[in-house]
Scaffold this motif. Sequence first.
Motif, mmCIF file in Angstrom:
data_model
loop_
_atom_site.group_PDB
_atom_site.id
_atom_site.type_symbol
_atom_site.label_atom_id
_atom_site.label_comp_id
_atom_site.label_asym_id
_atom_site.label_seq_id
_atom_site.Cartn_x
_atom_site.Cartn_y
_atom_site.Cartn_z
ATOM 1 N N PHE A 176 0.850 -1.184 0.000
ATOM 2 C CA PHE A 176 0.000 0.000 0.000
ATOM 3 C C PHE A 176 0.886 1.234 0.000
ATOM 4 N N THR A 177 0.590 2.186 -0.876
ATOM 5 C CA THR A 177 1.329 3.443 -0.908
ATOM 6 C C THR A 177 0.349 4.602 -0.775
ATOM 7 N N ASP A 178 0.844 5.699 -0.246
ATOM 8 C CA ASP A 178 0.001 6.886 -0.088
ATOM 9 C C ASP A 178 0.881 8.125 -0.182
ATOM 10 N N HIS A 179 0.360 9.130 -0.850
ATOM 11 C CA HIS A 179 1.064 10.411 -0.976
ATOM 12 C C HIS A 179 0.146 11.530 -0.493
ATOM 13 N N VAL A 180 0.674 12.349 0.347
ATOM 14 C CA VAL A 180 -0.057 13.528 0.818
ATOM 15 C C VAL A 180 0.750 14.751 0.412
#
Length: 291
Positions: free
Chosen positions: A94-98
Motif C-alpha cells: 500500500f502506498t500513499d502520498h499527501v
Amino acid sequence: EQQYSVRLIRQMPDSKSNQQVQLFVGDIERMSSDNFDATHPSDSEFTETTGQRIGASFQQSIQLNRFNSFSAGIETERSSFSSDLFFRSMFGDFTDHVGGKASWSRGVYLFDQLQIQEKLFLTLGGRLDEHKQFGTTGTYRFTAAYLLDKTGTRFRGVIGTGYKAPSVFQLYHPSPYIGNSNLLPEKSRGWEVGIEQELKRDFLSASLAYYDNYFEDLIVGIQNVDRAFSRGIEAAIDLKTANFRSRLDYTYCNSQDKSTKDVLIRRPKHKLVLGTEYKFTDKLLLNFMAR
C-alpha cells in the motif's frame, strides 16, 4: 532540520521608541522505518516527510514616560508538508502520498509595562490569534513584582491563559500512528507565585516558586486529553561574577490526566538543570548545560 532568521531593529535617536522586523524560514525532513520483526514478520512501513515554516513579525515599542512603556505587534506564519508512505503486509503493498497540506495563523498582541515608585512592577498583556482551521482565540497575561531593596527580596506573581493549535503534521500525516485530523487546539490557564532573595549582593541569589496549570484538550502525541493539570515547585540558586555565571534549577512536577488519574507522559516528576558560562574575552564565551 534547518532554521534561518533575520531581525532588523530601528532605534529612534531619542531612545524612546524602536521598531523590530523579523523574518524566518525553517525546513525539516523526517524519515522513519518500521521493518519486519519477530512480532510482525510480514509487516513493514516506511515514511518520508518534508515540511516548511515561513513567517514574519513586526513590533513597535514606545517609552511613554520614565515609568511606563508600551509595545504592540503582529505576527503571521504559514506551515506546510508533503509525505510519502509505503506499507507492506501479507495482504499486499500500500502506498500513499499527501501533498499540499498547509495551514496558517496570524496574531496581534500588546503589552504595557508599568513601574511604581521603583518598587512595584506590573505587566499586562493580551493577544488575539486567528488560525485557518480553528478560528479566533484570545489570551491574556498579568505579572506583578515587588522589590524590597533593603533586604534584596523580590516577590512576584503571574496569572494568564494559553492556546496551542495542532501542527499541520499532527493533523494530516497519513500514518494512523502520527496524523489525527480530529485533534482540537489546547487551552490552558495558570498562575504562579514566588520569591527571590539576594544572599550576597551581585554575587549569590536563590529563588523559590509554586505554579499551578490547568489544561483543556491537552495535546499529547496525536490525542487530546480532555482535562489535566500540572502543579509543583521550582527552586534555583544563581552564582555570578564579572566573567562567570552558574545556575542550578530544580523542578518538582505533579501532573495528572483527570479522566484516567494517570500521570501525564513526557512530564518528568523531578528535573535538574545546571547551566554554566564563562566569558574569556569580549568576543569569546563558553557555555555548558546539563539536564
